[in-house]
Design a protein around this motif. Structure first.
Motif, PDB file in Angstrom:
ATOM      1  N   PHE A 101       0.763  -1.356  -0.119  1.00 39.99           N
ATOM      2  CA  PHE A 101       0.015  -0.180  -0.164  1.00 39.99           C
ATOM      3  C   PHE A 101       1.026   1.322  -0.034  1.00 39.99           C
ATOM      4  CE2 PHE A 101      -3.672  -2.441   2.195  1.00 39.99           C
ATOM      5  CZ  PHE A 101      -4.135  -2.744   0.965  1.00 39.99           C
ATOM      6  N   VAL A 102       1.769   1.338   0.972  1.00 40.57           N
ATOM      7  CA  VAL A 102       2.742   2.294   0.886  1.00 40.57           C
ATOM      8  C   VAL A 102       3.481   2.833  -0.521  1.00 40.57           C
ATOM      9  CG1 VAL A 102       4.722   3.220   2.145  1.00 40.57           C
ATOM     10  CG2 VAL A 102       3.002   2.153   3.464  1.00 40.57           C
ATOM     11  N   LEU A 103       4.080   1.690  -1.048  1.00 39.40           N
ATOM     12  CA  LEU A 103       4.632   1.723  -2.339  1.00 39.40           C
ATOM     13  C   LEU A 103       3.810   2.008  -3.489  1.00 39.40           C
ATOM     14  CD1 LEU A 103       7.229  -1.073  -1.806  1.00 39.40           C
ATOM     15  CD2 LEU A 103       7.848   0.882  -1.487  1.00 39.40           C
ATOM     16  N   THR A 104       2.551   1.616  -3.481  1.00 40.68           N
ATOM     17  CA  THR A 104       1.846   1.536  -4.465  1.00 40.68           C
ATOM     18  C   THR A 104       1.354   3.242  -4.436  1.00 40.68           C
ATOM     19  OG1 THR A 104       1.049  -0.511  -4.408  1.00 40.68           O
ATOM     20  CG2 THR A 104      -0.460   1.168  -5.521  1.00 40.68           C
ATOM     21  N   TYR A 105       1.077   3.752  -3.089  1.00 38.24           N
ATOM     22  CA  TYR A 105       1.081   5.250  -3.055  1.00 38.24           C
ATOM     23  C   TYR A 105       1.840   6.202  -3.943  1.00 38.24           C
ATOM     24  CZ  TYR A 105      -0.431   9.558  -0.660  1.00 38.24           C
ATOM     25  OH  TYR A 105      -0.760  10.740  -0.408  1.00 38.24           O
ATOM     26  N   GLU A 106       3.241   5.811  -3.581  1.00 32.90           N
ATOM     27  CA  GLU A 106       4.366   6.539  -3.971  1.00 32.90           C
ATOM     28  C   GLU A 106       4.206   6.538  -5.624  1.00 32.90           C
ATOM     29  OE1 GLU A 106       6.259   8.362  -1.991  1.00 32.90           O
ATOM     30  OE2 GLU A 106       5.217   7.944  -0.289  1.00 32.90           O
ATOM     31  N   LEU A 107       3.992   5.301  -6.052  1.00 38.97           N
ATOM     32  CA  LEU A 107       4.080   5.177  -7.559  1.00 38.97           C
ATOM     33  C   LEU A 107       2.919   5.830  -8.210  1.00 38.97           C
ATOM     34  CD1 LEU A 107       5.395   1.524  -7.932  1.00 38.97           C
ATOM     35  CD2 LEU A 107       6.457   3.546  -8.559  1.00 38.97           C
ATOM     36  N   LEU A 108       1.594   5.927  -7.355  1.00 40.59           N
ATOM     37  CA  LEU A 108       0.447   6.475  -7.606  1.00 40.59           C
ATOM     38  C   LEU A 108       0.807   8.159  -8.183  1.00 40.59           C
ATOM     39  CD1 LEU A 108      -2.895   6.326  -6.169  1.00 40.59           C
ATOM     40  CD2 LEU A 108      -1.905   8.404  -6.492  1.00 40.59           C
ATOM     41  N   ILE A 109       1.460   8.506  -7.102  1.00 39.77           N
ATOM     42  CA  ILE A 109       1.827   9.955  -7.202  1.00 39.77           C
ATOM     43  C   ILE A 109       2.868  10.173  -8.143  1.00 39.77           C
ATOM     44  CG2 ILE A 109       3.009  11.947  -5.887  1.00 39.77           C
ATOM     45  CD1 ILE A 109       1.444  11.098  -3.464  1.00 39.77           C
ATOM     46  N   LEU A 110       3.990   9.256  -8.322  1.00 45.42           N
ATOM     47  CA  LEU A 110       4.902   9.287  -9.346  1.00 45.42           C
ATOM     48  C   LEU A 110       4.416   9.596 -10.795  1.00 45.42           C
ATOM     49  CD1 LEU A 110       8.047   9.576 -10.055  1.00 45.42           C
ATOM     50  CD2 LEU A 110       7.855   7.151 -10.220  1.00 45.42           C
ATOM     51  N   PHE A 111       3.310   8.679 -11.117  1.00 45.29           N
ATOM     52  CA  PHE A 111       2.938   8.721 -12.415  1.00 45.29           C
ATOM     53  C   PHE A 111       1.940   9.678 -12.432  1.00 45.29           C
ATOM     54  CE2 PHE A 111       4.889   4.543 -12.287  1.00 45.29           C
ATOM     55  CZ  PHE A 111       5.252   4.502 -13.817  1.00 45.29           C
ATOM     56  N   GLY A 112       1.382  10.119 -11.666  1.00 43.43           N
ATOM     57  CA  GLY A 112       0.338  11.054 -11.541  1.00 43.43           C
ATOM     58  C   GLY A 112       0.872  12.498 -11.828  1.00 43.43           C
ATOM     59  N   VAL A 113       2.148  12.696 -11.329  1.00 43.85           N
ATOM     60  CA  VAL A 113       2.609  14.081 -11.581  1.00 43.85           C
ATOM     61  C   VAL A 113       3.235  13.728 -13.095  1.00 43.85           C
ATOM     62  CG1 VAL A 113       4.969  15.113 -11.068  1.00 43.85           C
ATOM     63  CG2 VAL A 113       3.298  14.546  -9.295  1.00 43.85           C
ATOM     64  N   ALA A 114       3.873  12.522 -13.282  1.00 46.45           N
ATOM     65  CA  ALA A 114       4.528  12.527 -14.879  1.00 46.45           C
ATOM     66  C   ALA A 114       3.525  12.704 -15.899  1.00 46.45           C
ATOM     67  CB  ALA A 114       5.132  11.044 -14.731  1.00 46.45           C
ATOM     68  N   PHE A 115       2.400  12.181 -15.535  1.00 46.58           N
ATOM     69  CA  PHE A 115       1.248  12.155 -16.806  1.00 46.58           C
ATOM     70  C   PHE A 115       0.495  13.632 -16.500  1.00 46.58           C
ATOM     71  CE2 PHE A 115      -0.708   8.140 -18.211  1.00 46.58           C
ATOM     72  CZ  PHE A 115       0.494   7.560 -17.990  1.00 46.58           C
ATOM     73  N   THR A 116       0.605  14.404 -15.793  1.00 46.51           N
ATOM     74  CA  THR A 116       0.260  15.682 -15.522  1.00 46.51           C
ATOM     75  C   THR A 116       1.260  16.637 -16.315  1.00 46.51           C
ATOM     76  OG1 THR A 116      -0.635  15.570 -13.266  1.00 46.51           O
ATOM     77  CG2 THR A 116      -0.211  17.641 -13.944  1.00 46.51           C
ATOM     78  N   VAL A 117       2.638  16.396 -16.156  1.00 47.10           N
ATOM     79  CA  VAL A 117       3.598  17.120 -16.858  1.00 47.10           C
ATOM     80  C   VAL A 117       3.620  17.067 -18.218  1.00 47.10           C
ATOM     81  CG1 VAL A 117       6.042  17.589 -17.265  1.00 47.10           C
ATOM     82  CG2 VAL A 117       5.179  17.284 -14.796  1.00 47.10           C
ATOM     83  N   ILE A 118       3.260  15.610 -18.786  1.00 51.57           N
ATOM     84  CA  ILE A 118       3.308  15.260 -20.134  1.00 51.57           C
ATOM     85  C   ILE A 118       1.907  16.040 -20.768  1.00 51.57           C
ATOM     86  CG2 ILE A 118       2.917  13.260 -21.801  1.00 51.57           C
ATOM     87  CD1 ILE A 118       4.601  11.692 -19.766  1.00 51.57           C
ATOM     88  N   SER A 119       0.812  15.816 -20.123  1.00 54.57           N
ATOM     89  CA  SER A 119      -0.326  16.582 -20.601  1.00 54.57           C
ATOM     90  C   SER A 119      -0.026  18.005 -20.915  1.00 54.57           C
ATOM     91  CB  SER A 119      -1.438  16.167 -19.663  1.00 54.57           C
ATOM     92  OG  SER A 119      -1.504  17.078 -18.595  1.00 54.57           O
TER      93      SER A 119
END
Lengths: 175, 467
Positions: A101-119
């Motif tokens: 859960f902890v690690l998935t949360y970090e990856l959720l944020i990482l990809f959320g930020v990455a997709f935001t920047v790409i968009s």
């Protein structure tokens, strides 16, 4: 009939706003506010009052990125942990949920930020060559209003800009 | 006496000129600071070189004190990274516009603190060329990192935080990079042209920029909290006396914010002097930062007391003994110094006269961070020196080699920061323009009628901002 690209540079936002409001009020027949591009040194969210609400799909990409991070993150970790099957587990679960859960949360944020920047890069048209009518004054203290109009409307548009105390008008024939 | 956060009459062209010229002509003190940082790095490089040619033994990282200053300083730098991005994001979301002249260097501080923190586990590994073993990749050895360990969580959390913070810093800087591009010459022009990505300030770009920046800020706030909570888990999830404490995550987050805010005050004063930023890094903004630091200092003090009380009433004999040892044992001078610098000294921030006195605030902010560094050391070493079994009781003082590496890390951080502020604008030009623009408009008569009325006042004829 050739198309002309005309940019008026205004010394303040209020004048540019008033000029766009006139275009919106159909003061020049056949010139739509949808053709207007505003260039400004700072952000002016209030311009939407005259430009109308224009789309920005960033939040959708953010959601997609977060969901991708959530699923990919968990599956990535679980697939890595599955290789533990060949190792002694000492009675512990192969896929430990609390730590995942902890690690998935970090990856959720990482990809959320990455997709935001790409968009942002895609949606804002970043990386493209700058407009030939770009003026360095726009990054200083002037506001530019850019339109592409028929040759027959060019003079009327310039007159409208002059009505609103335009500082400089730049023009080119559209290719 | 300066009472406004910014001079609202300042011309936009003047803002560009002041910030751009700061990158070309800093005071001589800037170059002195660069030389000092290089000397400090040389000190650490010599120490690391000595370790790698002589052997790890010279570090004196022997059982039971295996972590030593390296891990304490690692936590310190991670903590330092918190205020920059976290405060910038929070203040952005709540529209606190006084952040605008100072957030850029605070965000840069975050990125460079994380880069400095990352050095310590790498040096601590011993064989740093095998660093890639900690990454989760498929290998012939069939060995994966232990995902149940908070140390592996650290790796994920810090990587995510570093990536997100660096992107947040970069995205927020794009409009300023375009300003630099339009005014620079030579290699700077080429650099800014590439980095500004063709920014032209169109309504489409601003619209996407606004949403992107806000969404990133929303992500960064929980991320920053999670990162230091996870760092606290390195301790709290063990069963060592003094570490297995429920209040550790909020305690670490408060400590992180505290040291970060104190560092912002230090860097504020340094940059204001180096680059003659008196018009932008104003005394009222410094005052606000000091007040915020004072609030966080009190929260940190409270969490400290809670930790003591929980240990005392928890009746875990070993944990109680470690606590008592901190008050009276060999580490007690450092522990009391931590309490003085962390809980007593911040009361200096409560006095307006002191808050407005730059030399005092400079010294106070440095001492607050000394206190915060001591806090991390007092978390790590006393517990390791007084564990459950008497045969594991040993006080190990850090070797000179450890001190040299720690000392050099401050030089490394300082150099990265000084290079950044010389190459990139440390004051956000477009946001200062926004701040000036909106504040000026708020003072116009018709705007004032709308924005500055009490509910009991008669309603004005116009209800929306006029063009």
């Amino acid at each position: 009939m050739s198309k002309h690209r005309i940019m008026g540079l205004f010394s303040d936002f209020e004048q540019a706003f008033a000029a766009i409001a006139d275009i919106r009020a159909n003061k020049i027949h056949g010139v739509s506010v949808d053709d207007v591009t505003l260039k400004s040194p700072i952000e002016h969210p209030e311009i939407e009052e005259v430009l109308g609400e224009r789309p920005a799909h960033v939040p959708k990409f953010t959601l997609m990125g977060a969901l991708f991070g959530l699923t990919f993150g968990f599956l990535f970790l679980a697939s890595a942990q599955a290789t533990f099957l060949v190792q002694p587990q000492g009675g512990k679960p192969v896929v430990p949920l609390p730590s995942n859960f902890v690690l998935t949360y970090e990856l959720l944020i990482l990809f959320g930020v990455a997709f935001t920047v790409i968009s942002f890069f895609i949606g804002a048209g970043m990386g493209r060559k700058r407009d030939t009518l770009y003026s360095e004054m726009v990054s200083l203290d002037q506001v530019g209003v850019l339109l592409e109009v028929d040759e027959s409307k060019a003079q009327a548009l310039k007159d409208l800009f002059k009505e609103h105390k335009v500082v400089e008008i730049r023009e080119e024939v559209a290719r | 006496m300066q009472t406004k956060d910014i001079n609202e009459q300042i011309k936009w062209a003047q803002i560009n000129k002041d910030v751009l010229s700061s990158m070309e002509n800093p005071r001589m003190a800037y170059w002195v600071a660069v030389a000092v940082c290089v000397a400090m790095i040389a000190c650490a490089a010599a120490a690391v070189g000595y370790v790698y040619t002589t052997g790890q033994g010279v570090l004196d990282l022997y059982w039971p004190e295996m972590w030593g200053l390296f891990i304490a300083t690692f936590i310190f730098w991670i903590g330092m990274s918190h205020s920059g991005t976290l405060l910038s994001a929070i203040l952005h979301i709540v529209h606190a516009d006084w952040r605008k002249p100072i957030y850029r260097f605070a965000e840069a501080m975050t990125t460079f603190s994380l880069m400095t923190a990352g050095l310590f586990p790498i040096i601590h590994l011993g064989r740093m060329w095998n660093l890639y073993w900690v990454l989760p990749y498929v290998s012939d050895r069939g060995i994966w990192p232990n995902f149940r360990s908070p140390l592996a969580w650290d790796c994920f959390a810090i990587f995510t935080y570093l990536t997100s913070s660096a992107l947040f810093l970069f995205i927020g800087m794009i409009p300023d990079l375009a300003i630099c591009r339009d005014n620079a010459k030579g290699w700077r022009k080429k650099l800014y042209t590439v980095l500004s990505l063709g920014w032209a300030g169109t309504d489409r770009q601003w619209r996407h920029f606004r949403k992107t920046y806000l969404l990133m800020a929303c992500f960064l706030i929980p991320l920053a909290v999670s990162v230091h909570s996870i760092v606290s888990s390195d301790f709290a999830m063990s069963i060592m006396p003094g570490w297995h404490v429920t209040s550790f995550p909020p305690y670490f987050v408060a400590g992180a914010l505290y040291s970060g805010c104190a560092a912002i005050i230090t860097l504020f004063i340094i940059l204001r002097y180096f680059f003659r930023f008196e018009e932008y890094m104003t005394i009222p903004i410094l005052e606000k930062t000091c007040k915020l630091t004072f609030v966080i200092a009190m929260a940190w003090s409270y969490l400290n007391l809670i930790e003591f009380a929980a240990t005392w009433y928890g009746h875990d004999a070993a944990a109680k003994e470690v606590l008592w040892d901190k008050f009276t044992g060999p580490f007690s001078p450092y522990f009391w110094a931590m309490l003085f610098f962390g809980s007593v000294l911040p009361f200096a921030l409560a006095f307006e006269k002191l808050r407005r006195h730059l030399p005092t605030m400079f010294v106070v902010s440095l001492l607050l961070n000394v206190g915060m560094w001591l806090e991390r050391w007092m978390i790590v070493s006393p517990t390791l020196s007084l564990s459950y079994h008497p045969f594991a009781w040993k006080v190990v003082w850090p070797s000179m080699v450890q001190w040299a590496v720690v000392f050099g890390s401050f030089g490394w951080f300082g150099l990265l920061f000084l290079v950044f502020v010389k190459v990139f604008p440390s004051v956000s030009m477009y946001e200062v323009k926004e701040m000036v623009y909106h504040r000026r408009r708020a003072h116009e008569e018709d705007q004032a009628k709308i924005f500055h009325r009490r509910t009991s006042d008669p309603q004005p004829a116009i209800d929306t901002p006029s063009a």
